[in-house]
Scaffold this active site. Sequence first.
Site, PDB file in Angstrom:
ATOM      1  N   HIS A 156       0.808  -1.225   0.000  1.00 33.24           N
ATOM      2  CA  HIS A 156       0.000   0.000   0.000  1.00 33.24           C
ATOM      3  C   HIS A 156       0.837   1.268   0.000  1.00 33.24           C
ATOM      4  O   HIS A 156       0.289   2.350   0.219  1.00 33.24           O
ATOM      5  CB  HIS A 156      -0.905   0.058   1.232  1.00 33.24           C
ATOM      6  CG  HIS A 156      -1.925  -1.017   1.300  1.00 33.24           C
ATOM      7  ND1 HIS A 156      -3.222  -0.851   0.863  1.00 33.24           N
ATOM      8  CD2 HIS A 156      -1.864  -2.278   1.767  1.00 33.24           C
ATOM      9  CE1 HIS A 156      -3.911  -1.962   1.065  1.00 33.24           C
ATOM     10  NE2 HIS A 156      -3.099  -2.848   1.615  1.00 33.24           N
TER      11      HIS A 156
ATOM     12  N   LYS B 169      -7.947  13.988   5.430  1.00 31.58           N
ATOM     13  CA  LYS B 169      -7.082  12.817   5.329  1.00 31.58           C
ATOM     14  C   LYS B 169      -5.986  12.991   6.370  1.00 31.58           C
ATOM     15  O   LYS B 169      -5.907  14.045   7.008  1.00 31.58           O
ATOM     16  CB  LYS B 169      -6.471  12.692   3.927  1.00 31.58           C
ATOM     17  CG  LYS B 169      -5.862  14.013   3.412  1.00 31.58           C
ATOM     18  CD  LYS B 169      -5.352  13.902   1.999  1.00 31.58           C
ATOM     19  CE  LYS B 169      -6.411  13.972   0.930  1.00 31.58           C
ATOM     20  NZ  LYS B 169      -6.731  12.740   0.271  1.00 31.58           N
ATOM     21  N   ARG B 170      -5.155  11.952   6.556  1.00 31.15           N
ATOM     22  CA  ARG B 170      -4.048  12.120   7.490  1.00 31.15           C
ATOM     23  C   ARG B 170      -3.150  13.276   7.040  1.00 31.15           C
ATOM     24  O   ARG B 170      -3.017  13.552   5.839  1.00 31.15           O
ATOM     25  CB  ARG B 170      -3.237  10.829   7.559  1.00 31.15           C
ATOM     26  CG  ARG B 170      -3.931   9.756   8.365  1.00 31.15           C
ATOM     27  CD  ARG B 170      -4.151  10.189   9.801  1.00 31.15           C
ATOM     28  NE  ARG B 170      -2.905  10.212  10.530  1.00 31.15           N
ATOM     29  CZ  ARG B 170      -2.504   9.241  11.341  1.00 31.15           C
ATOM     30  NH1 ARG B 170      -3.254   8.179  11.562  1.00 31.15           N
ATOM     31  NH2 ARG B 170      -1.351   9.337  11.978  1.00 31.15           N
TER      32      ARG B 170
ATOM     33  N   LYS C 185       0.912  14.628   1.110  1.00 30.21           N
ATOM     34  CA  LYS C 185      -0.498  14.884   0.773  1.00 30.21           C
ATOM     35  C   LYS C 185      -0.749  16.376   0.526  1.00 30.21           C
ATOM     36  O   LYS C 185      -1.783  16.778   0.043  1.00 30.21           O
ATOM     37  CB  LYS C 185      -1.409  14.359   1.878  1.00 30.21           C
ATOM     38  CG  LYS C 185      -1.345  12.835   2.016  1.00 30.21           C
ATOM     39  CD  LYS C 185      -2.296  12.332   3.067  1.00 30.21           C
ATOM     40  CE  LYS C 185      -2.105  10.856   3.393  1.00 30.21           C
ATOM     41  NZ  LYS C 185      -2.826   9.938   2.502  1.00 30.21           N
TER      42      LYS C 185
ATOM     43  N   THR D 138      -8.580   6.506  -1.228  1.00 32.33           N
ATOM     44  CA  THR D 138      -9.951   5.985  -1.294  1.00 32.33           C
ATOM     45  C   THR D 138     -10.930   7.100  -0.953  1.00 32.33           C
ATOM     46  O   THR D 138     -12.087   7.055  -1.370  1.00 32.33           O
ATOM     47  CB  THR D 138     -10.149   4.802  -0.315  1.00 32.33           C
ATOM     48  OG1 THR D 138      -9.513   5.139   0.924  1.00 32.33           O
ATOM     49  CG2 THR D 138      -9.561   3.532  -0.863  1.00 32.33           C
TER      50      THR D 138
ATOM     51  N   LYS E 237     -14.758   8.268  -2.524  1.00 38.96           N
ATOM     52  CA  LYS E 237     -15.987   8.545  -1.756  1.00 38.96           C
ATOM     53  C   LYS E 237     -16.599   9.865  -2.194  1.00 38.96           C
ATOM     54  O   LYS E 237     -17.823   9.974  -2.395  1.00 38.96           O
ATOM     55  CB  LYS E 237     -15.673   8.579  -0.254  1.00 38.96           C
ATOM     56  CG  LYS E 237     -15.305   7.216   0.285  1.00 38.96           C
ATOM     57  CD  LYS E 237     -14.584   7.271   1.625  1.00 38.96           C
ATOM     58  CE  LYS E 237     -13.866   5.947   1.840  1.00 38.96           C
ATOM     59  NZ  LYS E 237     -12.860   5.979   2.905  1.00 38.96           N
TER      60      LYS E 237
HETATM   61  O1  9GP Z   1      -1.296   5.650   1.522  1.00 37.41           O
HETATM   62  C1  9GP Z   1      -2.074   4.561   1.098  1.00 37.41           C
HETATM   63  C2  9GP Z   1      -3.314   5.050   0.368  1.00 37.41           C
HETATM   64  O2  9GP Z   1      -2.947   5.720  -0.802  1.00 37.41           O
HETATM   65  C3  9GP Z   1      -4.200   3.867   0.024  1.00 37.41           C
HETATM   66  O3  9GP Z   1      -5.410   4.303  -0.522  1.00 37.41           O
HETATM   67  C4  9GP Z   1      -4.481   3.051   1.271  1.00 37.41           C
HETATM   68  C5  9GP Z   1      -5.299   1.811   0.968  1.00 37.41           C
HETATM   69  O4  9GP Z   1      -4.709   1.074  -0.046  1.00 37.41           O
HETATM   70  O5  9GP Z   1      -3.274   2.627   1.867  1.00 37.41           O
HETATM   71  C6  9GP Z   1      -2.450   3.705   2.288  1.00 37.41           C
HETATM   72  N1  9GP Z   1      -1.260   3.152   2.893  1.00 37.41           N
HETATM   73  C7  9GP Z   1      -1.108   3.044   4.212  1.00 37.41           C
HETATM   74  O6  9GP Z   1      -1.926   3.427   4.994  1.00 37.41           O
HETATM   75  C8  9GP Z   1       0.160   2.414   4.726  1.00 37.41           C
HETATM   76  O7  9GP Z   1       0.849   1.722   3.811  1.00 37.41           O
END
Ligand code: 9GP
Length: 829
Positions: A374, A565-566, A571, A673, A677
């Site tokens: 991820h 978002k975080r 970001k 994601t 949404k």
């Molecule tokens: O940073 C990614 C994000 O882009 C992605 O949508 C999400 C689900 O696949 O994973 C995030 N990654 C993490 O939280 C840590 O690897």
Amino acid sequence: KDVKDYLHLLDKPLDEFEAPGARNSTLGEDALWHVLYSLGQDNTYLNKRKAYWGLVLAVRDRMLEKWTAVQRKYYANDDKRLYYLSLEFLPGKFLRGNLLALGLENEAHEFLHEHDLSLDEIVDEECEPGLGNGGLGRLASCYMDSMATLGLPAYGYGIRYSYGLFRQEIRNGHQVEQPDNWLHEGSHWLIPRPHNLFPIRFYGTVNEWLDDDGMLRHDWRGGDLVMAMANDMYVPGYRNGHVNSIRLWEARPHKEFVLSSFNAGDYIGSVQEKISDENISMVLYPSDDAPEGKTLRLKQQYFFVAATMRDMVRRFKKLNKPWDQLPEKNVVQLNETHPAIAIPELMRMLLDEELLGWEEAWCICQKLFAYTNHTILPEALETWPVKLIERLLPRHMQIIYEINRRFLEEVRLHFRDEPELPSRVSLISAGPEQRVRMSHLAIVGSFSVNGVSSLHTQILKDRVFHDFIRIFPDRFNNKTNGITPRRWLRQCNVPLSWLLSEHLGCNWITDLTQLKKLRELVDDVEFRHDWEQCRLTNKKRLADYIEKVNGITVNPHSIFDVQVKRFHEYKRQLLNILHIISLYNNIRRNPDVKMQPCTFIFGGKAAPSYQMAKDIIYLINCVARRVNSDPHTRNFLKVIFLANYNVSLAQLLVPATDVSEQISTAGYEASGTGNMKFALNGALTIGTRDGANIEIGERVGDGNIYLFGLCEKEVLALRRRGYDPWEFYKNDSELREVLDMINSDQFTPGDSTAFSSIFNSLLTGGDPFMVLADYRAYVETHKRISHEYVDRDLWIKKSIMNTAGMGYFSSDRAVKEYIDGIWSLEPDV
Ligand code: 9GP
């Protein structure tokens, strides 16, 4: 129209999906029964609390009946099972979603109505489990929803943290972290299973012995034992009678007291030991896209993985099948590298406990595990010091060495003329402190490795895991992320759901591609009017919340521009706030300016140890204070920071958003994601060509998304050429003004150094995320947005085209791709 007038549109008749064992009593009767007999409270009158808990228990009864029936069916049908291992799950609140899935919404409304209560009021009683950091945990929950809806024999596995992600407060503009004691009242959604208990070992020593065939065997013993106790959370499929579960392990002391020290009079010492055992599942690590290299974190990983492997093997043994059928009957998906220690753990169980040979055991593992990556952020790719693993899990370190030795032997054999290759792909990095590269372990030990968007998978293949592509050409694949339409449209956007069901029927809830039919309605004036009304209803609801929580009045007719978002430099919340400051300057310079009023909304948490992210939060709050109180700009511009962003807050924000900010430096956001949404709910995206934004653009159409800035290749090229942020500073006077303001006391009167860390990072620090390089394109794109928003017909058409194009991003589609491409499972409904 009243809620009730529409509900029939969204509910299929119950008898279509009632499972065996359906009851004769109504939901309300059962809730009242539970208030008296489970809660021990007077049920002759109800308050919110009693109604909530009564309903929870009544809903839970129904889920348990279905769950046990489903488990029986798995055994009877000899089904292949999926184990989805994730250190994080972010399910959000349960009650509304569970009622919806089980078709009990009407009954619940009627019951509450009889007691002068409403569902909206009583869900306030519910605490949201924050058992994850962000995207990764929420994705796991969306996938669990889809797995149940598709009737898959699937189990989620994770940790029952006593404290979830911290609760964020904002004090004087700064983030303050408070513990999230989500279980303080207990949670009836979680069923403790004290008999599902496994001892988990840490530390200790490895002994060698020879078996009857003269084979060298190993035996790990001694050390400390901690018990892993199961707690189950239930996930109902949407209207299909199917219920799955997520098993969350809780650490319990191995013995209530250590008897020897107890007898020796060391009462406190023995209690201390109990406390430290329980610590393992005490708290979630609050780091997103960056691992915390702490021993406790590795302990957590091994703890939940070891218990899960035991549980899988326990079920498999009931089938009385030979070991080589383990991968025929099971598949294990590793959500990130966090559970990758499962690979050596299963090897250990097969070799040392079941006495299989290495080849046989390894062949089983390689057919069983699949790994999802991820992130490509180098600092987020997990590694653990060899010394630490050697101490904590001595047998696993031996096994990792042996996996590596055999793997590198093969590599040397097949790539004779590349002497550098083995050290690049080795599971163990060289250097003063040797470390185990968990992603390499996961790749070597799995039959499938996938990224989470097309671009991300391409980057994995081209850059991050380039060497492995040549070694394992068939192992890599893409599975673009998805989100569940049940929570992210049907549940969070009731007005729009009504409208959709009125025009399309209800099937979109389980077949999101149906939304494409909306394209035929864009020219229907009345439909567009209704669409706009739905959006306005949602915006007013959000405006009320902001008024109540932040004490700031916002205009629901202004553009709601949202970045939630975080907080992370990649970001680029910074880019957003720089633009807001320049907008502020322009309005002040031209008091008669004609512009569409804008409300900029931020939300998100910074990892407590991530100072720069916290500084950015502080900057946003300081800018907000100044802008919101300036009489010259107040009517045009508002800046809001919503504290403690979580799933529930997202459900409020997403349907009320006009402009969705997805502005990461291209190449850095694996998928995103949140972007899905917002677009699903009719927001227009301003975004970079990053992660899933690109695929969203392809599906909603170029004219319905605002893509801007450098693409991934351009980012790389600019970096290669030598990127100099000072050039942008010198050549763009508006930008220079903004940066100079940050570097003065404009937003923090009397303190001109509050944001020097930010200023320095953007200039002398080389601007690692190229904020300044994308600044001009971003500002110009915002001008276009502001201009086009005023043309309401145009904007609403674009909004509809967004929803219409988002069918592909359903987690049902994503999970089906996992089923076909990786898991080879049979849906079971
Ligand atoms: O940073 C990614 C994000 O882009 C992605 O949508 C999400 C689900 O696949 O994973 C995030 N990654 C993490 O939280 C840590 O690897």
